[in-house]
Scaffold this active site. Structure first.
Site, PDB file in Angstrom:
ATOM      1  N   HIS A   1     -15.511  51.559  44.606  1.00 55.02           N
ATOM      2  CA  HIS A   1     -14.363  51.029  43.866  1.00 55.02           C
ATOM      3  C   HIS A   1     -14.754  50.975  42.385  1.00 55.02           C
ATOM      4  O   HIS A   1     -15.556  50.137  41.971  1.00 55.02           O
ATOM      5  CB  HIS A   1     -14.008  49.625  44.392  1.00 55.02           C
ATOM      6  N   LEU A   2     -14.201  51.892  41.618  1.00 57.93           N
ATOM      7  CA  LEU A   2     -14.647  51.996  40.227  1.00 57.93           C
ATOM      8  C   LEU A   2     -14.287  50.752  39.424  1.00 57.93           C
ATOM      9  O   LEU A   2     -13.306  50.071  39.710  1.00 57.93           O
ATOM     10  CB  LEU A   2     -14.108  53.268  39.573  1.00 57.93           C
ATOM     11  N   HIS A   3     -15.114  50.444  38.435  1.00 63.20           N
ATOM     12  CA  HIS A   3     -14.889  49.258  37.595  1.00 63.20           C
ATOM     13  C   HIS A   3     -15.578  49.434  36.251  1.00 63.20           C
ATOM     14  O   HIS A   3     -16.694  49.921  36.179  1.00 63.20           O
ATOM     15  CB  HIS A   3     -15.400  47.999  38.308  1.00 63.20           C
ATOM     16  N   TYR A   4     -14.862  49.058  35.223  1.00 64.55           N
ATOM     17  CA  TYR A   4     -15.430  49.052  33.873  1.00 64.55           C
ATOM     18  C   TYR A   4     -16.235  47.779  33.686  1.00 64.55           C
ATOM     19  O   TYR A   4     -15.836  46.713  34.142  1.00 64.55           O
ATOM     20  CB  TYR A   4     -14.325  49.044  32.808  1.00 64.55           C
TER      21      TYR A   4
END
Ligand SMILES: [Zn+2]
Length: 169
Positions: free
Chosen positions: A118-121
């Site tokens: 789950h991509l996240h900055y």
């Protein structure tokens, strides 16, 4: 020269705090949002505080949808994430006064992602010499300000429909 930008250390802890549910998926139980340090939940993106921050005010911004890659995001999601990154930097600049920021993505485990599904900055506020006063205990950094305190300080600014840049509103 030491590497200052090393959020994967924190990601390691993050990914090992509990098995099972993805921490970046908002789920349906809104009663746990404060406990999870969620500052904002919109229809497309979410902002939460990192429980194991690199520095005080370390935020994580993710799409609501469980996607791993930038290419999997719709245009609307891409734009919404960018807007929330901008807003987060604005709120942090106003409320905790950092001298700089690291803003970035770790895509894939080899790039340091602890939760690669789950991509996240990451948004990490920085101060000159911040690595000197932050004590490193094993993998856990001790942050001067209590995380809940920072959460309550930031929270109201994420509930407003629009964050005013500049000015005092
Ligand atoms: Zn997820």
């Amino acid at each position: 020269m030491k590497t200052l930008w090393a959020p994967w250390r924190m990601e390691y802890i993050l990914s090992n705090q509990k098995g099972g549910d993805c921490i970046f998926c908002p789920g349906t139980d809104r009663g746990k949002d404060k406990e999870r340090l969620i500052l904002y939940l919109g229809s497309l993106s979410m902002v939460m505080m990192n429980r194991f921050p690199y520095t005080n005010g370390h935020l994580l911004i993710s799409p609501v949808r469980h996607v791993a890659d930038l290419e999997s995001l719709s245009e609307e999601e891409t734009i919404d994430l960018a807007i929330m990154v901008r807003r987060s930097v604005g709120v942090l600049r106003k409320l905790i006064g950092p001298e700089g920021f690291n803003v970035g993505l770790n895509l894939g485990r080899s790039a340091g992602a602890g939760v690669e599904e789950h991509l996240h900055y990451h948004i990490v506020p920085r101060w000159n010499g911040d690595t000197n006063y932050i004590t490193v205990l094993g993998e856990v950094r001790v942050i001067p300000e209590h995380i809940e305190e920072t959460y309550h300080k930031l929270f109201p600014y994420f509930q407003r429909p629009k964050f005013q840049f500049g000015g005092n509103k």
